[in-house]
Design a protein around this motif. Structure first.
Motif, PDB file in Angstrom:
ATOM      1  N   GLU A 248       0.828  -1.209   0.000  1.00  0.00           N
ATOM      2  CA  GLU A 248       0.000   0.000   0.000  1.00  0.00           C
ATOM      3  C   GLU A 248       0.862   1.260   0.000  1.00  0.00           C
ATOM      4  O   GLU A 248       0.503   2.265  -0.627  1.00  0.00           O
ATOM      5  N   SER A 249       1.995   1.234   0.687  1.00  0.00           N
ATOM      6  CA  SER A 249       2.896   2.393   0.679  1.00  0.00           C
ATOM      7  C   SER A 249       3.414   2.645  -0.728  1.00  0.00           C
ATOM      8  O   SER A 249       3.489   3.796  -1.182  1.00  0.00           O
TER       9      SER A 249
ATOM     10  N   LYS B 126       1.891   1.869  -3.460  1.00  0.00           N
ATOM     11  CA  LYS B 126       0.755   2.381  -4.225  1.00  0.00           C
ATOM     12  C   LYS B 126       0.576   3.887  -4.004  1.00  0.00           C
ATOM     13  O   LYS B 126       0.406   4.647  -4.976  1.00  0.00           O
ATOM     14  N   TYR B 127       0.635   4.326  -2.757  1.00  0.00           N
ATOM     15  CA  TYR B 127       0.464   5.751  -2.466  1.00  0.00           C
ATOM     16  C   TYR B 127       1.588   6.576  -3.072  1.00  0.00           C
ATOM     17  O   TYR B 127       1.363   7.665  -3.607  1.00  0.00           O
TER      18      TYR B 127
ATOM     19  N   ARG C 166       1.157   7.025  -6.809  1.00  0.00           N
ATOM     20  CA  ARG C 166       0.138   8.044  -7.120  1.00  0.00           C
ATOM     21  C   ARG C 166       0.704   9.452  -7.041  1.00  0.00           C
ATOM     22  O   ARG C 166       0.144  10.386  -7.627  1.00  0.00           O
ATOM     23  N   GLU C 167       1.810   9.607  -6.314  1.00  0.00           N
ATOM     24  CA  GLU C 167       2.478  10.911  -6.215  1.00  0.00           C
ATOM     25  C   GLU C 167       3.574  11.072  -7.259  1.00  0.00           C
ATOM     26  O   GLU C 167       4.335  12.032  -7.218  1.00  0.00           O
TER      27      GLU C 167
ATOM     28  N   GLU D  56      -3.933   1.006   4.088  1.00  0.00           N
ATOM     29  CA  GLU D  56      -3.896   2.320   3.444  1.00  0.00           C
ATOM     30  C   GLU D  56      -3.833   3.451   4.476  1.00  0.00           C
ATOM     31  O   GLU D  56      -3.347   4.547   4.161  1.00  0.00           O
TER      32      GLU D  56
ATOM     33  N   ALA E 223      -0.202   3.640   4.990  1.00  0.00           N
ATOM     34  CA  ALA E 223       0.470   4.091   3.775  1.00  0.00           C
ATOM     35  C   ALA E 223       0.344   5.599   3.564  1.00  0.00           C
ATOM     36  O   ALA E 223       1.286   6.246   3.087  1.00  0.00           O
ATOM     37  N   ALA E 224      -0.790   6.169   3.916  1.00  0.00           N
ATOM     38  CA  ALA E 224      -0.974   7.614   3.755  1.00  0.00           C
ATOM     39  C   ALA E 224       0.024   8.385   4.609  1.00  0.00           C
ATOM     40  O   ALA E 224       0.591   9.399   4.175  1.00  0.00           O
TER      41      ALA E 224
ATOM     42  N   ALA F 185       3.573   8.033   3.024  1.00  0.00           N
ATOM     43  CA  ALA F 185       3.756   8.934   1.883  1.00  0.00           C
ATOM     44  C   ALA F 185       4.016  10.360   2.346  1.00  0.00           C
ATOM     45  O   ALA F 185       4.873  11.064   1.792  1.00  0.00           O
TER      46      ALA F 185
END
Length: 268
Positions: free
Chosen positions: A22-23, A25-26, A29-30, A234, A237-238, A241
């Motif tokens: 999940e990390s 993935k985040y 996205r950045e 998640e 993960a947020a 990030a």
């Protein structure tokens, strides 16, 4: 929020599932380019394929419990893109040996420390030089609630995670002047394959359903978790990030709890 890290390269260990996945993935996205690693090549390649629609991902299986595996990862990561990694997310870890302290052997302790502490030591040592050279770096180590609130049946894991928290603080002091910000996150009882296995074992031992095993575990073992549920990957993960971002440029040496209130004290 604009995190300001698009185009950077990150190494994510323990990346084939759970909070590492999940990390990644985040960060994708950045606009971060990801080198994903875990111990089993087939699983990490499958994870990379799943993430590929979000951005650029390269994957390699590597056993980071030994120096050779870290050297293999570093060589791969340095060549994966047109820039060397300046972000390291160390999500690799295992529960390790559990049970009565008096019945655990030296080998039980050493295997857990190798997986949960020394992987972070070796990977940080491998990737910090490029961060110092760039004058910018972010490292996030995964500790645990267990680092400050030990459980007697998991003492090797607890001790290794406490060591990780101390390592993050020490690295933040050593390399902060070079622009390398080092922090840790401390999740508690997050829905991952590791806690799935714990709850499956508990359900079998108690003769109850998986969901009931979770409910009783929360009541008996984690009364501080006020939401009365497992955390979601998640949610961790947020925070990871953010700590990897430009927005966290004045945060270093911190241990951010993501534990639903599990730790009952005010200390770190």
């Amino acid at each position: 929020m604009e995190l300001g890290i698009s185009g950077r390269v990150a190494v994510v260990t323990g990346g084939d599932s759970g909070m590492g996945f999940e990390s990644a993935k985040y960060l994708l996205r950045e606009g971060v380019r990801i080198v994903l690693t875990d111990i089993e090549d087939g699983k990490v390649q499958a994870a990379a394929k799943e993430l590929a629609g979000l951005g650029e991902v390269r994957a390699i299986g590597a056993d980071l419990s030994g120096l050779q595996g870290v050297e293999t990862l570093k060589a791969f990561a340095d060549a994966a893109f047109d820039a060397r990694p300046t972000i390291l997310v160390n999500a690799a870890g295992v529960t390790g040996a559990t049970g009565d302290f008096l019945e655990l052997s030296d080998d039980d302790w050493l295997a857990t420390i190798q997986a949960d502490l020394m992987v972070a030591v070796r990977t940080a040592r491998a990737f910090i030089p490029a961060m110092r050279e760039a004058g910018w770096g972010r490292i996030v180590l995964f500790t645990s609630e267990d680092a400050v609130q030990p459980y007697v049946e998991e003492l090797p894991y607890c001790a290794a995670k406490a060591g990780l928290m101390n390592l993050a603080k020490g690295l933040s002091k050593a390399y902060g002047p070079d622009g390398v910000m080092v922090n840790s996150v401390a999740p508690a009882f997050v829905a991952t394959p590791m806690t799935d296995a714990m709850m499956e074992k508990r359900a079998e031992e108690l003769g109850v359903s998986f969901d009931e095993a979770i409910r009783s575990f929360l009541d008996e073992k984690r009364p501080g978790i006020v939401a009365k549920r497992r955390g979601r990957p998640e949610e961790v993960a947020a925070a990871v990030a953010f700590l990897c971002s430009e927005q966290a440029s004045f945060i270093t040496g911190e241990n951010l709890r993501i534990d639903g209130g599990a730790v009952l004290t005010m200390g770190s």
